[in-house]
Design a protein around this motif. Structure first.
Motif, short mmCIF file in Angstrom:
data_model
loop_
_atom_site.label_atom_id
_atom_site.label_comp_id
_atom_site.label_asym_id
_atom_site.label_seq_id
_atom_site.Cartn_x
_atom_site.Cartn_y
_atom_site.Cartn_z
N SER A 295 0.84 -1.19 0.00
CA SER A 295 0.00 0.00 0.00
C SER A 295 0.88 1.25 0.00
N PRO A 296 0.72 2.13 -1.01
CA PRO A 296 -0.19 1.95 -2.14
C PRO A 296 0.33 0.89 -3.11
N SER A 297 -0.58 0.35 -3.90
CA SER A 297 -0.18 -0.67 -4.87
C SER A 297 0.47 -0.06 -6.10
N SER B 246 6.41 2.32 -0.71
CA SER B 246 5.15 1.59 -0.54
C SER B 246 5.35 0.62 0.62
#
Length: 509
Positions: free
Chosen positions: A230-232, A240
């Protein structure tokens, strides 16, 4: 000397020579070394025996037990050479005896191997231990028998260094009668039954005593590992957060997976992790841990893989997730205004977020006072975020050079930024209401009542003294005059001397 020998009835005379007695023949034997290692080849050589005769050789330990028996044939000069493999398990002097079968000549020699032993028990079974978990250590003791040779440079080795560790592996010199301990610890790396032979050896030869250790692991419970980032989708240079979840999916009662997860990314060399591994924590049937992955160029996709290794009673597993990498973030700049407010009151906070000199709207700014969060605010079209009424309740009066903080976490388009500025906490106003009184002819007295305390405080926090004054003095007129009241009174009479009685009378005022 020659002596005549007369034989009667034969008709001739025989003369025989009688030889003088010869000197006694001395046979000797010796070994090539005085000190041997158990299993070494002992070479025995001999001289002075009969020519081409068979010599029987016996080797006995200090308890007179035969440890070797063999034979050798001498050469024409009465010499021989014989070898055997030493099996020495008793400390003390070993004796080799050689006897010529024809001549009857005999000789002996001795040698003295060190006599090391591993004190009982020489075998130990560790309790069942999970994979990757260290057991309590088990101590063995190496003893050099009293009366034996000094054992030099004693070492300890194992046939299984993967699952069993030894501390220390070098015991040094062990004198006669001395004992030295070493510890074996079991830490299995895979599931199943494990064993090892521990061997003790001296550098100056002697017997090599051994000990055996064994252990088992619990039955393996299967697991499943999943990964979520997250985030992808993240731009180049933006982190991430990737989280691994390991679940017990074995049959029966579930247990919590323990151990650690290792991280890899494919293609390699296109980003970095904040740590190569993370330790699991959790409860019930699952555990999690997380790391940050920051991609570098080029854009595209990365396969993020978490690998859980066998640990405890859980078998290993792995899982993956795909991270999409986009173009580079737009850099931002954040400024925060100075702030002030009264002790126990509030302050209004303001920060401005810009990119390339222009305000960035619609972004969340987190504010802090002296490092403590006081809440977020969203930037307007000009990039200004305002947080009104931030409490100063826990901050003492004073000036704090970096007391106001603001930060922007960044997103898929903009980079993160932060700033600090000065916070001033002013004194809070306090009101004292004073009342006083004075008795005519005396000195005045005063009483003060305070109001305006904050943070739940009261007059107990006030120190020092309050100075009060008045224009009244000892001769000032009494406000309102005097109040006079009357009270009954009696007059004292003297008794009559002639009658002895006191006359009745009264006085009123």
């Amino acid at each position: 000397m020659w002596e005549p020998l007369v034989v009667l009835g034969v008709g001739f005379l025989l003369v025989a020579q009688t030889l003088a007695p010869m000197a006694a023949i001395a046979a000797t034997i010796q070994t090539d070394l005085f000190v041997y290692q158990n299993g070494d080849t002992v070479t025995v050589t001999g001289d002075g025996f009969g020519a081409t005769e068979t010599v029987d050789l016996f080797t006995t330990d200090p308890a007179a037990t035969v440890v070797d028996h063999g034979a050798a044939t001498t050469d024409s000069a009465g010499g021989f050479s014989y070898q055997f493999s030493l099996n020495a398990i008793v400390g003390g002097l070993y004796t080799v005896t050689a006897t010529g079968e024809t001549s009857g000549l005999s000789a002996s020699t001795q040698f003295d191997p060190p006599s090391l032993s591993v004190n009982p028990p020489t075998s130990f079974a560790f309790p069942q231990t999970g994979v990757g978990i260290s057991s309590a250590g088990h101590s063995f003791t190496v003893t050099n028998a009293s009366g034996a040779q000094k054992a030099n440079n004693v070492t300890v080795t194992s046939t299984n260094n993967v699952d069993f560790s030894i501390t220390p592996t070098t015991l040094g010199d062990i004198d006669q009668g001395q004992s030295v301990p070493f510890t074996v610890t079991f830490k299995p790396q895979t599931f199943g039954s494990k064993s090892a032979t521990i061997t003790v050896a001296a550098g100056n030869n002697g017997p090599n005593p051994t000990a055996t250790v064994s252990a088992t692991t619990p039955n393996a419970r299967s697991t499943q590992t999943t990964v979520a980032c997250s985030p992808s989708s993240a731009p180049i240079g933006a982190a991430s957060t990737c989280t691994a979840t390991v679940m017990d999916n074995g049959s029966g009662g579930k247990t919590t997976p323990t151990g650690s997860v290792s991280w890899t990314a494919s293609p390699t060399g296109q980003g970095s992790f904040s740590a190569p591994t993370c330790a699991l924590s959790g409860s019930g049937a699952s555990s999690t841990c997380a790391v940050n992955y920051t991609p570098t160029s080029p854009t595209g996709s990365r396969t993020i893989t978490a690998t859980y290794a066998d640990h405890g009673d859980h078998s290993g597993s792995n899982g993956s997730a795909t991270l999409t990498v986009t173009s580079t973030l737009t850099a931002t700049s954040l400024s925060v205004a100075v702030a002030s407010g009264p002790y126990g009151g509030t302050a209004n906070l303001s920060a401005t977020l810009t990119a390339g000199g222009s305000g960035v709207g619609g972004k969340s700014i987190a504010f802090t006072l002296n490092g403590n969060s006081v809440g977020p605010a969203t930037t307007n079209g000009s990039g200004v975020a305002t947080l009104s009424g931030a409490t100063l309740a826990s901050i003492n009066v004073g000036t704090y050079s970096s007391g106001v903080g603001a930060s922007f976490a960044g997103d898929s388009s903009y980079s993160s930024s932060s700033a600090t500025n000065t916070l001033t906490v002013d004194t809070a106003p306090l009101t004292a209401t004073v009342s006083g009184s004075q008795v005519y002819g005396g000195s005045p007295s005063f009483t003060a009542v305070y109001s305006g305390f904050v943070n739940g405080q009261n007059s107990s926090v006030v120190t020092g003294s309050l100075s009060c004054s008045t224009n009244a003095n000892a001769s000032s007129a009494v406000g309102g005059g005097y109040t006079i009241s009357k009270a009954p009174a009696t007059r004292r009479s003297t008794p009559d001397s002639s009658t002895g009685r006191t006359p009745q009378s009264s006085l009123a005022a």
